[in-house]
Design an enzyme around this catalytic site. Structure first.
Site, short mmCIF file in Angstrom:
data_model
loop_
_atom_site.label_atom_id
_atom_site.label_comp_id
_atom_site.label_asym_id
_atom_site.label_seq_id
_atom_site.Cartn_x
_atom_site.Cartn_y
_atom_site.Cartn_z
N TYR A 93 0.83 -1.21 0.00
CA TYR A 93 0.00 0.00 0.00
C TYR A 93 0.86 1.27 0.00
O TYR A 93 0.45 2.29 -0.54
CB TYR A 93 -0.92 0.03 1.24
CG TYR A 93 -2.22 -0.71 1.05
CD1 TYR A 93 -2.23 -2.08 0.82
CD2 TYR A 93 -3.44 -0.04 1.12
CE1 TYR A 93 -3.42 -2.76 0.65
CE2 TYR A 93 -4.64 -0.72 0.96
CZ TYR A 93 -4.62 -2.08 0.72
OH TYR A 93 -5.81 -2.75 0.56
N LYS B 74 3.51 -15.33 2.35
CA LYS B 74 3.92 -16.15 1.21
C LYS B 74 5.43 -16.28 1.27
O LYS B 74 6.16 -15.70 0.46
CB LYS B 74 3.49 -15.47 -0.10
CG LYS B 74 2.01 -15.59 -0.42
CD LYS B 74 1.60 -16.95 -0.97
CE LYS B 74 2.09 -17.17 -2.39
NZ LYS B 74 1.67 -18.53 -2.90
N ASP C 11 -2.42 -18.03 0.49
CA ASP C 11 -3.43 -18.58 -0.41
C ASP C 11 -4.16 -19.76 0.24
O ASP C 11 -5.37 -19.89 0.16
CB ASP C 11 -2.81 -18.98 -1.77
CG ASP C 11 -1.62 -19.91 -1.63
OD1 ASP C 11 -1.02 -19.99 -0.53
OD2 ASP C 11 -1.28 -20.60 -2.62
N ASP D 275 -6.28 -7.27 3.72
CA ASP D 275 -7.41 -6.66 3.01
C ASP D 275 -8.28 -7.77 2.41
O ASP D 275 -9.50 -7.78 2.56
CB ASP D 275 -6.88 -5.73 1.91
CG ASP D 275 -7.99 -5.04 1.15
OD1 ASP D 275 -8.95 -4.57 1.80
OD2 ASP D 275 -7.89 -4.95 -0.09
N ASP E 280 -12.10 -9.56 3.83
CA ASP E 280 -13.35 -9.59 3.05
C ASP E 280 -13.94 -11.00 3.04
O ASP E 280 -15.15 -11.18 3.12
CB ASP E 280 -13.13 -9.10 1.61
CG ASP E 280 -13.50 -7.63 1.43
OD1 ASP E 280 -13.29 -6.86 2.39
OD2 ASP E 280 -14.00 -7.26 0.34
C1 IPM Z 1 -10.43 -1.72 3.56
C2 IPM Z 1 -10.68 -1.07 2.24
C3 IPM Z 1 -9.56 -0.08 1.94
C4 IPM Z 1 -8.28 -0.88 1.81
C5 IPM Z 1 -9.79 0.81 0.70
C6 IPM Z 1 -11.09 1.58 0.79
C7 IPM Z 1 -8.63 1.74 0.47
O1 IPM Z 1 -10.85 -2.02 1.24
O2 IPM Z 1 -10.28 -0.99 4.57
O3 IPM Z 1 -10.38 -2.95 3.61
O4 IPM Z 1 -7.95 -1.39 0.73
O5 IPM Z 1 -7.59 -0.99 2.83
MG MG Z 2 -10.88 -4.02 1.96
#
Ligand code: IPM
Ligand code: MG
Length: 370
Positions: free
Chosen positions: A142, A193, A226, A250, A254
């Site tokens: 990032y 990884k 992975d 990240d 999710d």
């Molecule tokens: C998260 C989001 C952010 C990230 C975006 C909005 C920049 O997806 O906080 O998970 O990638 O960290």
């Molecule tokens: Mg995210």
């Protein structure tokens, strides 16, 4: 009663709607004497760009630096698709993370009993799930330099992102993960990884060393990132604390979100280093979900992830553990009573909008504390 300064940054899309519910709940805890919460409001993301031509203004950054905690909604949307890269809505969030030094991102994924059927996985796989993803938040790909797109002599282009970690960055996030594991089921899984990436090799070495020197009484395992993604949908309850880098965190968070039924359920806390003089940490609390432009303005968004993020603020910034437990209990009870927003509806439930869900949580807080 201690005064605590909250900076509220609702952002874009559904951000202002869900944050409106949180502000009601903050007011309730002030009236209950948990703390004298003072709310300031600022702009971030596309709404800040529209107002100031920047995704967050220096004035709002100064408020964030001075706040005891920042409550963040969500940023982004199609309206800002063509904004220059450095001013895109997400840049405001990344600046907050970087300038406040919020290196430790805590993303608990808890499956409420009442929601086991709302997950896309079988109920028995997710029922009782309680894992904590500890994501490194200020390093890795990032923020690594160089980060650029350059045009080559033949006119084609080359894009570069840099995955970069130093010993110190890995050590401090590792310590956060182990400390938290000690308050839970005493197990840390480190996802990296190390079979392909040099940053993964160093990550594994440092985690192993810190474990041996400081936390030998906590169980540690290493898992390839992975494989970890696969294990999360196969047998997620094998994990307790999962520590990982910025990009893998990240993605894995999710995945973890959907185990709980909906992205609308997942809160997060982003914490900086403890100030040795005051014992305080800079902190920002935000839902894991985004701005959901498709449903913005309709009053149907799920406010629970943002409300739970305030519960994390009570717990981590204000050490108001009983208040945090009370708020978590109120959410659990409202769900158990069959109240749902549209994203988590299932058979025999009652679907309500954003404000009604916030009001139901407030009413339950009243009832529990009567
Ligand atoms: C998260 C989001 C952010 C990230 C975006 C909005 C920049 O997806 O906080 O998970 O990638 O960290
Ligand atoms: Mg995210």
């Amino acid at each position: 009663m201690a005064t605590q300064k909250l900076l509220v940054l609702p952002g874009d899309g559904i951000g202002p709607e869900v944050m409106g519910e949180v502000e009601k709940i903050v007011g309730w805890f002030t009236r209950r004497g948990v703390a004298a919460f003072e709310i300031e409001r600022g702009l971030v993301g596309g709404s800040a760009y529209d107002a100031h031509g920047e995704s967050i203004s220096n004035a709002d950054m100064a408020l964030a630096q001075a706040a005891d905690a920042v409550l963040f909604g969500a940023v982004g949307g199609p309206k800002w698709a063509d904004v220059p890269y450095s001013k895109r809505p997400e840049a405001g969030l990344l600046r907050l993370r970087r300038d406040l030094g919020l290196f430790a991102n805590l993303r608990p994924a808890i499956c409420f009993p009442a929601l086991a059927a709302a997950s896309s996985l079988k109920p028995e796989v997710v029922e009782g799930l309680d894992i904590l993803i500890v994501r490194e938040l200020t390093g890795g790909v990032y923020f690594g330099e160089p980060k650029e797109i350059v045009t080559l002599e033949d006119g084609s282009q080359r894009a570069v992102d840099t995955q970069l970690y130093t010993t110190g960055e890995i050590e401090r996030i590792t310590r956060v993960a182990f400390e938290l594991a000690k308050t839970r089921r005493n197990k840390v899984s480190s996802a990296e990884k190390h079979n392909v990436m040099k940053s993964g090799v160093l990550w594994k070495q440092v985690v192993t060393r810190v474990h041996k020197a400081e936390f030998a009484d906590v169980e540690l395992e290493h898992v390839l990132a992975d494989n970890c993604a696969m294990q999360l949908v196969r047998r997620p309850k094998q994990y307790d604390v999962l520590v990982t880098d910025n990009l893998f965190g990240d993605i894995l968070s999710d995945i973890a979100a959907m185990l709980t039924g909906s992205l609308g359920m997942l809160p997060s806390a982003s914490l900086g280093a403890e100030d040795p003089a005051t014992g305080k940490r800079k902190a920002l609390y935000e839902p894991v979900h985004g701005s959901a432009p498709d449903i913005a303005g309709k009053g149907i968004a799920n406010p629970i992830a943002t409300v739970s993020s305030f519960s994390m603020a009570l717990r981590y910034s204000f050490k108001a553990i009983a208040a945090a437990d009370l708020l978590d209990k109120a959410i659990t009870n409202v769900l158990a009573a069959g109240l749902r927003t549209a994203d988590i509806q299932s058979d025999n439930t009652h679907v309500v909008g954003t404000a009604a869900m916030g009001d139901a949580i407030l009413a339950e807080l009243e009832r529990l504390s009567a």
